[in-house]
Design a protein around this motif. Structure first.
Motif, PDB file in Angstrom:
ATOM      1  N   ALA A 133      -4.788  -2.407  -3.121  1.00 46.80           N
ATOM      2  CA  ALA A 133      -5.964  -1.566  -2.867  1.00 46.80           C
ATOM      3  C   ALA A 133      -6.958  -2.314  -1.990  1.00 46.80           C
ATOM      4  N   TYR A 134      -7.879  -1.548  -1.403  1.00 51.04           N
ATOM      5  CA  TYR A 134      -8.979  -2.165  -0.668  1.00 51.04           C
ATOM      6  C   TYR A 134      -9.916  -2.852  -1.658  1.00 51.04           C
ATOM      7  N   ARG A 135     -10.743  -3.724  -1.145  1.00 53.34           N
ATOM      8  CA  ARG A 135     -11.642  -4.476  -2.007  1.00 53.34           C
ATOM      9  C   ARG A 135     -12.604  -3.560  -2.767  1.00 53.34           C
ATOM     10  N   ASP A 136     -12.927  -2.396  -2.196  1.00 54.57           N
ATOM     11  CA  ASP A 136     -13.829  -1.466  -2.901  1.00 54.57           C
ATOM     12  C   ASP A 136     -13.124  -0.680  -4.001  1.00 54.57           C
ATOM     13  N   GLY A 137     -11.824  -0.918  -4.175  1.00 52.27           N
ATOM     14  CA  GLY A 137     -11.072  -0.266  -5.233  1.00 52.27           C
ATOM     15  C   GLY A 137     -10.283   0.953  -4.804  1.00 52.27           C
ATOM     16  N   SER A 138     -10.558   1.503  -3.634  1.00 57.33           N
ATOM     17  CA  SER A 138      -9.806   2.671  -3.162  1.00 57.33           C
ATOM     18  C   SER A 138      -8.377   2.262  -2.811  1.00 57.33           C
ATOM     19  N   ALA A 139      -7.423   3.090  -3.216  1.00 55.91           N
ATOM     20  CA  ALA A 139      -6.007   2.772  -3.002  1.00 55.91           C
ATOM     21  C   ALA A 139      -5.242   4.032  -2.639  1.00 55.91           C
ATOM     22  N   PRO A 140      -5.045   4.305  -1.352  1.00 52.34           N
ATOM     23  CA  PRO A 140      -4.323   5.517  -0.937  1.00 52.34           C
ATOM     24  C   PRO A 140      -2.916   5.595  -1.514  1.00 52.34           C
ATOM     25  N   GLU A 172      -1.922   7.693  -5.102  1.00 52.73           N
ATOM     26  CA  GLU A 172      -1.586   9.117  -5.156  1.00 52.73           C
ATOM     27  C   GLU A 172      -0.085   9.326  -5.027  1.00 52.73           C
ATOM     28  N   ASP A 191       0.826  -1.212   0.000  1.00 52.92           N
ATOM     29  CA  ASP A 191       0.000   0.000   0.000  1.00 52.92           C
ATOM     30  C   ASP A 191       0.857   1.257   0.000  1.00 52.92           C
ATOM     31  N   VAL A 215      -2.909  -1.822 -10.108  1.00 50.62           N
ATOM     32  CA  VAL A 215      -3.644  -1.883  -8.839  1.00 50.62           C
ATOM     33  C   VAL A 215      -4.189  -3.291  -8.648  1.00 50.62           C
ATOM     34  N   PRO A 261      -6.803  -4.942  -6.134  1.00 50.61           N
ATOM     35  CA  PRO A 261      -7.760  -4.876  -5.019  1.00 50.61           C
ATOM     36  C   PRO A 261      -7.906  -6.256  -4.362  1.00 50.61           C
TER      37      PRO A 261
END
Length: 395
Positions: free
Chosen positions: A251-258, A261, A232, A272, A274
């Motif tokens: 990434a998280y399972r919902d697709g968000s990946a801090p 950035e 991550d 990515v 997830p």
């Protein structure tokens, strides 16, 4: 408990320990800038073994923890490591200790923390006896954690069934893994020692080197370059990210990946992935799905206490990931303790004698060697004759 430390600049002659303070709720971030003699301020519930070893390596004057170093959930090893290393540990200081200004001289007198003459926080000084008592109580509560771990394992299996069984969701990568051996490095237990022992293996087999977050920096420190970085991106350096390795952002399972950035700011190409669970799980699943012949893991988590020591319910995923990867996974963690080359003095002596005998036999089989032995024999005869004459004359 009263301790003393020579301050970096003059301070009032007051009892206790003095030093510049370094503050960060995240221990792994703090250790990047912590220097010998600093007073470390963290907010770490259940200090784990890896974090404690990282703190010990920095040699701080003291460790001030806003949280409880042992909550009683399970027998975590961090406090024992700190206390055994002779580093004062003050526990359960509360959030006020996190308000200390970075770099200011502070004073620690027993469990009291002062900024100048102002009492900032009060906590409990940990020693060998208190740590042992806390560990004993934590062992009693381990059964509850076992039940929670089992529940988390079943929950992960339900959510990631397709990924575990069929590899659904694994991204395409450019690094070729098919038919090759892979070395996955995590900054975990004994990773430095194990990498030293594995140096001949890396030289001979040239495995694909995958660093999990800070594991990429460990590969660089060992003198190699990672082929891939998975994680991550919260604990890997910019130097590692820009070294030319392929980057896979967990990434998280919902697709968000801090982490996206950060790599985009560096201009680093990435893919990515997830998935629920930990980044080391993602690295193993990726290597397995892409056809790795053998997966050698360094610093990863393998035992139940290590899973709990990580402090994440998602560590249950590692248990199932290891079942998925199966026999192609070789855990190299601790190999440095298993194998140490030891040659005793008598073995060296016997080796020298055997070498001399081999040289002697080889010389004896040649004309030049026979002539040399003849000259040596005549010389020794003359020497003994001279010795006998000398001692005979003296008598």
């Amino acid at each position: 408990m009263r301790l003393s430390l020579r301050p970096q600049r003059p301070v009032p002659d007051l009892p206790g320990l003095h030093g510049p303070v370094r503050v960060d709720p995240r221990t792994k971030n703090l250790t990047k800038r912590l220097r010998p003699g600093d007073v470390a301020v963290i907010d770490h519930l259940d200090i784990d073994r890896v974090s404690a070893e990282a703190l010990v390596a920095c040699r701080p004057a003291a460790v001030l923890n806003a949280a409880r170093s042992t909550s009683g959930r399970y027998p975590n090893l961090g406090p024992e490591i700190l206390v055994s290393a002779g580093i004062p540990l003050v526990d359960d200081l509360g959030p006020d200790v996190l308000t200390l200004v970075e770099g200011r001289q502070v004073r620690v007198d027993g469990g009291d923390v002062y900024d100048g003459e102002t009492l900032v926080a009060q906590g409990t000084v940990q020693d060998e006896q208190s740590v042992a008592t806390a560990m004993e109580g934590a062992r009693a509560g381990l059964a509850v954690q076992l039940e929670s771990f089992a529940a988390n394992t079943m929950d992960y299996l339900r959510r990631e069934r397709e990924l575990l069984l069929d590899g659904v969701g694994v991204p395409d990568i450019t690094t070729r893994l098919d038919g090759r051996q892979v070395l996955i490095v995590v900054r975990g237990y004994h990773y430095k020692e194990d990498l030293v022992v594995l140096r001949p293996y890396v030289k001979e087999y040239r495995p694909v080197l995958i660093g999990v977050d800070g594991g990429a920096d460990a590969i660089l420190e060992a003198g190699w370059r990672p082929d891939m970085i998975v994680g991550d991106m919260d604990s890997v350096s910019d130097k590692a990210l820009t070294c030319g390795a392929e980057v896979v952002v967990h990434a998280y399972r919902d697709g968000s990946a801090p982490g996206v950035e950060r790599v985009e700011k560096l201009g680093v190409p990435h893919v990515v992935f997830p998935a629920t669970g930990t980044s080391e799980d993602v690295a193993m699943l990726l290597a397995d799905d892409k056809g790795a012949e053998l997966i050698v893991a360094v610093g990863t988590h393998a035992t139940l206490v290590e899973f709990l020591d990580k402090g994440r319910s998602g560590m249950a995923s590692t248990f199932l990931t290891r079942l998925r990867v199966g026999s192609k996974l070789i855990d190299a963690k601790g190999v440095s303790r298993l194998y140490r080359q030891r040659i005793s003095t008598w073995q060296l002596l016997m080796l020298v004698v055997a070498g001399l005998l081999a040289v002697g036999v080889a010389l004896a089989s040649t004309a030049a060697g026979q002539t040399l032995f003849g000259l040596f024999g005549a010389w020794t005869d003359d020497l003994w004759s001279s010795v006998r004459v000398f001692f005979g004359g003296a008598a």
